[in-house]
Write an enzyme that holds these catalytic residues in place. Structure first.
Site, PDB file in Angstrom:
ATOM      1  N   GLY A 149     -20.122   3.136  -1.719  1.00  0.00           N
ATOM      2  CA  GLY A 149     -21.157   3.154  -0.984  1.00  0.00           C
ATOM      3  C   GLY A 149     -22.409   3.436  -1.949  1.00  0.00           C
ATOM      4  N   LYS A 183       0.969  -1.265   0.001  1.00  0.00           N
ATOM      5  CA  LYS A 183      -0.010   0.009   0.022  1.00  0.00           C
ATOM      6  C   LYS A 183       0.988   1.568  -0.013  1.00  0.00           C
ATOM      7  CE  LYS A 183      -4.635   0.673   0.308  1.00  0.00           C
ATOM      8  NZ  LYS A 183      -5.655   0.126  -0.412  1.00  0.00           N
TER       9      LYS A 183
END
Length: 366
Positions: free
Chosen positions: A195, A90
């Site tokens: 979302g 990451k």
């Protein structure tokens, strides 16, 4: 000046704690563009480390390094559970992307990733987008999440949301004996890139949805798109206390499940897209003690990494969606392992992922 105490804490995590074990951490700086970044490679046991680039205004450099370490470790487990031939890595870029993100900064970042020679493959994350990866790719061929016009797969949030929905279906099957969300009430904290797609899946399946987001415009857009079946509450604190909630879906930043939130959760299931939802070790047991079923975050949110990994081999959306659909079976297998071993699902997922990584390391030494 960097906080010396904070730097010491990071080194303690990296070299001596059970949460460490990372292979490599690179601190990157390009003063001309203002770039300050951290690239963390947790493991390459299964293959080149793969994980996104987060662009965020951290309070300190030590906080940024700590986040990179945690996120990279999570990617190792996510990629292992997704069945990918990739380790975990990451990167974080320090700063407010709305204020300092420039083409020059992204190009400088791309040069740092390229210098790792393929040990780390990057992609989008919080604060970075497809257009940004197109710029990074001009300096680094180990870049995924690019636009279709530039040889990429486009927005990975589509399959991330699809995978989370599969995790919800598996949770419903395990808890209620039926994989549908019809008639269930689902609360989503964060209706941004992932979302908003999750709302669509849930409404099509007949679920009632309650949303919240720190951005009023995001909430307003969802309510305008879904005039019925979707309501909003003021904040996450109100959402987790909503009566009649069946599933809580954290879809923003990590640490959503902590000593303050778990005791007041009304939902029977937690299944969301956010990374590192468990604020600290032991929270998974707190959830289990309250009878709350936790679908491990790095398992159910793996649809995006499945998509970007496929991009390295010639992207095919249908092939990726079929792989992401298997998150349903993987989640059920984790619940079954947890029951058999008498441990929380998060611990069961860790055991399965660690076994795959250990077997890969052993195979290399034969």
């Amino acid at each position: 000046m960097t906080d010396v105490t904070g730097a010491s804490d990071v080194l303690q995590t990296l070299f001596r704690s059970e949460q460490g074990g990372h292979e490599q951490v690179v601190l990157c700086q390009d003063r001309a563009s203002g770039l300050k970044a951290v690239i963390a490679i947790h493991s390459t046991a299964l293959g080149p480390a793969l994980g996104g680039t987060r662009f965020y205004p951290y309070a300190s450099e030590a906080e940024a390094v700590a986040d990179a370490l945690n996120l990279a470790r999570g990617m190792s487990y996510k990629n292992a559970m997704a069945g990918l031939d990739h380790g975990g890595g990451k990167a974080v870029i320090i700063g407010n992307p709305e204020q300092i993100k420039t083409e020059e900064l992204l190009l400088a970042y791309g040069r740092f990733v390229a210098a790792l020679g393929g040990r780390y493959v990057t992609a989008c994350d919080v604060g970075t987008y497809v257009a940004d990866m197109d710029v990074v790719a001009r300096e680094c061929r180990w870049t995924t999440g690019r636009s279709p016009e530039n040889g990429g797969a486009g927005d990975s949030s589509v399959l991330t949301a699809f995978g989370v929905f599969q995790g919800m279906r598996a949770s419903a099957q395990h808890l209620w004996g039926d994989p549908t969300l019809r008639g269930r009430r689902v609360g989503i904290a964060g209706v941004g890139k992932v979302g908003r797609h999750l709302v669509e899946h849930l409404r099509k399946d007949g679920a009632e949805v309650v949303i919240t987001d720190v951005r009023e415009e995001s909430v307003r857009a969802i309510l305008e798109q879904y005039p019925t079946g979707v309501t909003a509450v003021a904040d996450t604190d109100a959402l987790i206390r909503t009566e009649g909630l069946d599933i809580y879906a954290p879809c923003a930043l990590g640490g959503a499940l902590n000593d303050d939130s778990v005791p007041v959760l009304t939902a029977k299931v937690v299944c969301g897209a956010a990374n590192n939802q468990l604020a600290h070790p032991g929270v998974e047991k707190d959830l289990a003690d309250r009878g709350i079923l936790y679908a491990p975050d790095y398992v159910v949110n793996a649809g995006g990494v499945i998509q970007v990994a496929d991009e390295l081999h010639g992207f095919d959306f249908d092939r990726c969606k079929a792989k992401a659909a298997k998150i349903f079976d993987t989640t059920l297998a984790i619940f079954a392992r947890a029951k058999d071993d008498g441990i929380p699902p998060a611990a069961a997922a860790d055991r399965i992922a660690e076994q795959r990584m250990a077997e890969a390391r052993a195979a290399r030494t034969r």
